[in-house]
Design a protein around this motif. Structure first.
Motif, PDB file in Angstrom:
ATOM      1  N   ILE A 736      71.812  20.070  27.429  1.00 16.81           N
ATOM      2  CA  ILE A 736      70.385  20.084  26.827  1.00 16.81           C
ATOM      3  C   ILE A 736      70.472  20.044  25.125  1.00 16.81           C
ATOM      4  O   ILE A 736      69.798  19.132  24.567  1.00 16.81           O
ATOM      5  N   PRO A 737      71.371  20.890  24.616  1.00 18.06           N
ATOM      6  CA  PRO A 737      71.508  21.126  23.450  1.00 18.06           C
ATOM      7  C   PRO A 737      71.835  19.520  22.780  1.00 18.06           C
ATOM      8  O   PRO A 737      72.010  19.666  21.253  1.00 18.06           O
ATOM      9  N   LEU A 738      72.422  18.446  23.387  1.00 19.39           N
ATOM     10  CA  LEU A 738      72.775  17.280  22.775  1.00 19.39           C
ATOM     11  C   LEU A 738      71.545  16.680  21.918  1.00 19.39           C
ATOM     12  O   LEU A 738      71.803  15.828  20.874  1.00 19.39           O
ATOM     13  N   GLU A 739      70.431  17.113  22.343  1.00 21.07           N
ATOM     14  CA  GLU A 739      69.118  16.520  21.507  1.00 21.07           C
ATOM     15  C   GLU A 739      69.244  16.864  20.288  1.00 21.07           C
ATOM     16  O   GLU A 739      68.740  16.164  19.333  1.00 21.07           O
ATOM     17  N   ASP A 740      70.046  18.153  19.738  1.00 22.44           N
ATOM     18  CA  ASP A 740      69.889  18.351  18.252  1.00 22.44           C
ATOM     19  C   ASP A 740      71.003  17.653  17.551  1.00 22.44           C
ATOM     20  O   ASP A 740      70.887  17.321  16.429  1.00 22.44           O
ATOM     21  N   GLN A 741      71.833  17.030  18.236  1.00 18.98           N
ATOM     22  CA  GLN A 741      72.569  16.089  17.707  1.00 18.98           C
ATOM     23  C   GLN A 741      72.412  14.679  17.629  1.00 18.98           C
ATOM     24  O   GLN A 741      72.876  14.097  16.360  1.00 18.98           O
ATOM     25  N   TYR A 742      71.646  14.380  18.230  1.00 18.18           N
ATOM     26  CA  TYR A 742      71.386  12.692  18.456  1.00 18.18           C
ATOM     27  C   TYR A 742      69.762  12.657  18.404  1.00 18.18           C
ATOM     28  O   TYR A 742      69.256  12.926  19.501  1.00 18.18           O
ATOM     29  N   PRO A 743      69.311  12.359  17.158  1.00 19.02           N
ATOM     30  CA  PRO A 743      67.922  11.967  17.195  1.00 19.02           C
ATOM     31  C   PRO A 743      67.375  11.209  18.100  1.00 19.02           C
ATOM     32  O   PRO A 743      65.940  11.404  18.244  1.00 19.02           O
ATOM     33  N   LYS A 744      68.053  10.256  18.598  1.00 13.64           N
ATOM     34  CA  LYS A 744      67.095   9.155  19.424  1.00 13.64           C
ATOM     35  C   LYS A 744      67.187   9.755  20.924  1.00 13.64           C
ATOM     36  O   LYS A 744      66.967   9.189  21.843  1.00 13.64           O
ATOM     37  N   LEU A 745      68.020  10.940  20.983  1.00 10.75           N
ATOM     38  CA  LEU A 745      67.950  11.624  22.536  1.00 10.75           C
ATOM     39  C   LEU A 745      66.955  12.596  22.654  1.00 10.75           C
ATOM     40  O   LEU A 745      66.678  13.363  21.773  1.00 10.75           O
ATOM     41  N   LYS A 746      66.210  12.545  23.646  1.00 14.56           N
ATOM     42  CA  LYS A 746      64.883  13.463  24.220  1.00 14.56           C
ATOM     43  C   LYS A 746      65.349  13.830  25.282  1.00 14.56           C
ATOM     44  O   LYS A 746      65.549  13.290  26.481  1.00 14.56           O
ATOM     45  N   ASN A 747      65.121  15.399  25.710  1.00 15.33           N
ATOM     46  CA  ASN A 747      65.179  15.777  26.885  1.00 15.33           C
ATOM     47  C   ASN A 747      63.754  15.894  27.508  1.00 15.33           C
ATOM     48  O   ASN A 747      62.730  15.992  27.050  1.00 15.33           O
ATOM     49  N   TYR A 748      63.946  15.387  28.985  1.00 15.62           N
ATOM     50  CA  TYR A 748      62.806  15.577  29.742  1.00 15.62           C
ATOM     51  C   TYR A 748      63.292  16.215  31.132  1.00 15.62           C
ATOM     52  O   TYR A 748      64.611  16.409  31.288  1.00 15.62           O
ATOM     53  N   THR A 749      62.326  16.775  31.729  1.00 15.90           N
ATOM     54  CA  THR A 749      62.526  17.554  33.038  1.00 15.90           C
ATOM     55  C   THR A 749      61.640  17.277  33.884  1.00 15.90           C
ATOM     56  O   THR A 749      60.380  16.658  33.699  1.00 15.90           O
ATOM     57  N   VAL A 750      61.944  17.582  35.268  1.00 15.78           N
ATOM     58  CA  VAL A 750      60.948  17.570  36.173  1.00 15.78           C
ATOM     59  C   VAL A 750      60.046  18.868  36.126  1.00 15.78           C
ATOM     60  O   VAL A 750      60.454  20.044  36.394  1.00 15.78           O
ATOM     61  N   ALA A 751      58.787  18.788  36.141  1.00 20.61           N
ATOM     62  CA  ALA A 751      57.973  19.918  36.260  1.00 20.61           C
ATOM     63  C   ALA A 751      57.901  20.501  37.542  1.00 20.61           C
ATOM     64  O   ALA A 751      58.004  19.990  38.517  1.00 20.61           O
TER      65      ALA A 751
END
Length: 875
Positions: A736-751
């Motif tokens: 999950i923390p990779l979102e902070d390194q790559y601006p075009k990467l976004k975290n999503y999850t299953v509610a």
């Protein structure tokens, strides 16, 4: 001392020596007989009795046979099992020949050249493939001789063999011809053996040189334009093979095009398999596939074309738009659409009938099927003549009425002809005067005899009767009391106890006429039939064009009907690289979901902010379904179909890559993890920035640390090097923390909705990252014993105490810059207070015309909206 081999067996051995690889069906009277090893094979595969025959050998020769009039079904069975069958016929009339009858092979039937109606699946093509090797490349051909279609492609020797795998998976040939007896690369050979049942490999050589092969191709394909010599040589090899096997004309093979024309979305072997586009993973059938949902076609030609459209979607926006416009118009023209569908039910597979006309294997019922099909064309053409969309106008231009052929068949072929020409009564009464006379003579012979008998009785006063036997033919029988009164022209033929039998010149002439009438009738009917075939054959090319136009119309109507009934929408198209789908639904799962409402989901992919979507969350929550859904909706959109969604705007992608699900390859000794890594390697090697990449649970087949390391490395490589639009599902929430390194990467999850120790998967994909895997919860849903679950919880607590998440991150997360201890991702639980369906429910409410609804409709709609709201709230 061995006995002398009989002349018949000598003849058999000479013919068999030329067809050593085939099962030789040797015609003997009313049977096709097989001998020696052929007899053993046929007896086993067809479950028929194995016998023996004295042929001059010391022991009886093994043999078995099938009736010639029922041979087709037996041959089809053998061919479907991968055997080749050589048909050896009697080339002379045994009645007219003294000694051994001349015999020869008139045709070889192979899995790729079978032409019979029962030997091929009507809704699928039957492709024959040919591999031709040059100094620098492979030329690969795929030809369906039952439809006349021929596809070719060049693949360099240095290219990765996966391109061959992709082409083979798409066209699934039943036979592969190896031109000049070339050997396949070992890995391609293994792929064929492991993925295709009963595929036949046919090494083939010809005495034609390269220039002669080129001339053969140029003579056959006069309008294919400029083409490289090695491609023409490959085409020449194919034509020579077909001539040697079919032993008849093949001018119906005239629809030639290239596999990769730059106007199609490439779906590789893994994507076709994982997404279950045309074949399911369970048994390779159609059930549960995208094809099964979209296929409402009514003609075999349409069914085959729809399958091709699904396996080769488009990338050119103008071509996609043309199909969309045609579907839109057909949806709006409800009455005309249903009228056309009604007429399409009367259309037979005359694309394949045309091929059988060309090759001389057309049956009387084929002609009646063609006649009935042609009778509907003027009405269909009239209906679509008023259509405005470009695709439908082009179909109207390509749709010929063939009135001359229809009139010819109406005059020549009986209303309900016999199944075979040998049974007679195929040509209609009144078509040919000589044939009518012969039929009249054959059918009225008894009444003529009675009339002749009455005339002689009146002239002579003799009591007599007529009769017939095989020795004397027709005769008059006169009792001894009247023999003294018989006229001089009565010729005595036989003396009986009670009388004499006589013939007369008139009776003998009648006998000759009657006995030869049937033979003449069969011969004349056969002659007229062949003349008819030649006349129809002259229009084969235009008939094929009509069949292909009808196939397109059938497919467009099928897609329009599905879109109308399932409330699909037309996605808008753009070239800005953006993919936006709002409330998209999986068309297959939605169709077969009986007990609950399908939960729709959104997706946004672009090269600006959301290029890489990292999806975390529990197993069984819908991550794989969501990713497959996005890929399937893109395939539907790019084939020109409407899609199940509220709204969509897509930019076409050049390829779709998928790595979804777990599978091993036992036959080659490859584990699940090895198969997974090979597929990932192929994706990383071939994906571009314009590709759609679907990756599910990368690294799960090895240890936690190895798998996590591989997963992160793959994420980083795609984000840095490829920049393809990517959906990446993982149970490694440590990513999950990779979102902070790559601006075009976004975290999503299953509610997820938690109720004490229980959880409810809402199957809605939302922004944020999962804080745990919920593996024990899934195990509970799967039915593991409670004692096992309790023990798992104790072990999990112990492991969590021993190794905190931060410690684990420090040990395995390697990055170019220091990762912040906190990340920007929204926690799953922070979104749980909102109803995940709020915007859909509101939109549906706003779109309702309440004043025009009946009370029952209002109650039904309100119930559906309430169920959607409950689902969104996890209730």
């Amino acid at each position: 001392m061995a006995k002398k081999v009989t002349p018949m067996m000598t003849q058999y051995n000479e013919i068999k020596s030329k067809y050593s690889e085939e099962l030789l069906f040797f015609r003997l009277g009313d049977f096709y007989e097989l001998f020696f090893e052929d007899a053993y094979i046929a007896s086993r595969e067809l479950n028929i009795t194995l016998t023996g025959r004295g042929t001059g050998e010391d022991t009886k020769t093994p043999m078995c046979g099938v009736p010639y009039h029922a041979a087709e079904s037996y041959i089809d069975t053998l061919v479907k099992k991968g055997y080749k069958v050589a048909i050896c016929e009697q080339m002379e009339d045994p009645k007219l020949v003294k000694g051994i009858v001349k015999r020869d092979v008139i045709r070889v039937i192979t899995p790729g050249t079978v032409m019979s109606e029962s030997g091929t699946e009507s809704s699928s093509n039957n492709f024959l493939s040919l591999f031709y090797k040059t100094l620098t490349s492979w030329i690969i051909l795929f030809c369906d001789i039952t439809t006349g279609e021929l596809i070719w492609e060049r693949m360099t020797l240095e290219t990765h063999h996966t391109e061959m795998y992709d082409a083979l998976s798409m066209y699934r040939p039943s036979e592969i011809v190896l031109a000049d007896s070339v050997e396949l690369p070992s890995n391609v050979f293994n792929f064929i053996q492991n993925n295709f049942r009963h595929v036949t490999l046919s090494p083939y050589k010809t005495d034609k040189n390269h220039n002669e092969l080129i001339q053969e191709a140029c003579s056959q394909f006069t309008d294919i334009g400029l083409m490289e010599e090695d491609v023409l040589q490959a085409l020449g090899y194919l034509l020579m093979y077909l001539q040697d096997v079919i032993k008849t004309e093949t001018s119906h093979i005239n629809y030639v095009h290239r596999l990769s024309v730059g106007d199609r979305l490439i779906l590789d072997t893994a994507s076709l398999r994982h997404l279950e586009i045309t074949h399911n993973l369970r048994d390779g059938g159609r059930k549960g596939t995208l094809l099964s949902v979209l296929d409402r076609t009514l003609t075999p030609m349409g069914a085959r074309l729809l399958k091709q459209w699904l396996e080769t979607p488009l990338v050119d926006i103008s071509h996609i738009s043309r199909r969309q416009a045609a579907i839109t118009e057909l949806i709006s023209r409800h009455e005309e659409r249903e009228q056309i569908r009604q007429y399409l039910t009367s259309i037979f597979d005359f694309e394949r009938i045309a091929s059988r006309i060309e090759t001389g294997s057309v049956s009387p019922r084929d002609f009646t099927s063609l006649r009935e099909s042609l009778s509907t064309l003027p009405t269909i053409k009239h209906i679509i003549s008023n259509c405005q969309s470009l695709s439908l106008q082009m179909i109207n231009e390509q749709l010929h009425e063939h009135d001359d052929i229809f009139q010819l068949l109406s005059k020549a072929i009986a209303e309900e002809p016999a199944l075979t020409l040998k049974e007679g009564r195929v040509i209609r009464d009144g078509y040919n005067a000589e044939l009518d006379e012969l039929r009249s003579l054959a059918s009225d012979s008894q009444s003529w005899l009675l009339q002749l008998e009455d005339e002689i009785r009146k002239k002579t006063g003799i009591k007599l009767k007529t009769g017939y036997n095989k020795v004397f033919g027709y005769y008059f029988e006169v009792t001894h009391a009247h023999t003294s009164n018989v006229p001089d022209y009565f010729i005595r033929k036989q003396t009986l106890t009670n009388g004499e039998r006589y013939i007369t010149p008139e009776l003998k002439e009648f006998e000759i006429k009657v006995l030869s009438a049937k033979e003449k009738m069969i011969a004349l009917e056969h002659e007229l039939y062949q003349e008819l075939r030649v006349q129809v054959k002259e229009a084969i090319k235009s008939i094929q064009e009509t069949a292909r136009a009808l196939a397109q119309l059938d497919v467009l109507i099928s897609l329009a009907l599905v879109a109308y009934e399932e409330k699909y929408i037309c996605p808008s198209l753009s070239m800005n690289g953006q993919i936006t789908i709002r409330d998209g639904r999986h068309p297959v799962i939605e169709k077969f979901l009986k007990q609950e409402l399908f939960v729709p989901n959104d997706v946004t992919l672009n090269h600006e902010e959301e290029e890489f979507i990292l999806i975390t969350g529990p197993n069984m929550a819908g991550k794989s379904t969501y990713m497959r859904q996005v890929a399937i909706l893109m395939i539907m959109a790019q084939m020109g179909s409407f899609i199940p969604a509220q709204e969509a705007c897509i930019s076409p992608v050049d390829r779709i890559f998928t790595r979804v699900g777990a599978s091993d390859d036992i036959s080659t000794g490859q584990s699940t993890f090895m198969v997974e890594m090979k597929e990932v390697a192929y994706i990383l090697e071939n994906a571009t920035a314009n590709s759609l990449i679907i990756l599910d649970e990368i690294g799960r087949g090895t240890s936690t640390f190895d798998g996590l390391s591989i997963a992160q490395a793959v994420v980083e490589y795609i984000s840095k090097q490829i920049h393809g639009k990517t959906l990446f599902a993982t149970h490694y929430h440590e990513l999950i923390p990779l979102e902070d390194q790559y601006p075009k990467l976004k975290n999503y999850t299953v509610a997820v909705k938690e109720k004490g120790k229980d959880i409810v998967f809402l199957r809605r994909i939302v922004r944020g990252g999962a804080d745990r895997s919920y593996g024990i919860h899934v195990a509970k849903l799967a039915g593991l014993p409670s004692s096992v679950l309790k023990r798992a919880e104790v072990i999990l607590s112990s492991l969590e105490r021993e190794s905190s998440e931060i410690d684990l991150m420090n040990r395995v997360m390697v990055s170019d810059t220091e990762v912040q201890s906190t990340h920007k991702s929204t926690n799953t639980h922070q979104v749980m207070n909102d109803n995940l369906f709020t915007h859909s429910v509101v939109d549906d409410l706003l779109s309702l015309d309440v004043m025009s609804m009946t009370p029952i409709e209002a109650i039904s709609t309100l119930y559906q909206l309430q169920e959607a709201a409950k689902k969104g709230g996890g209730k």
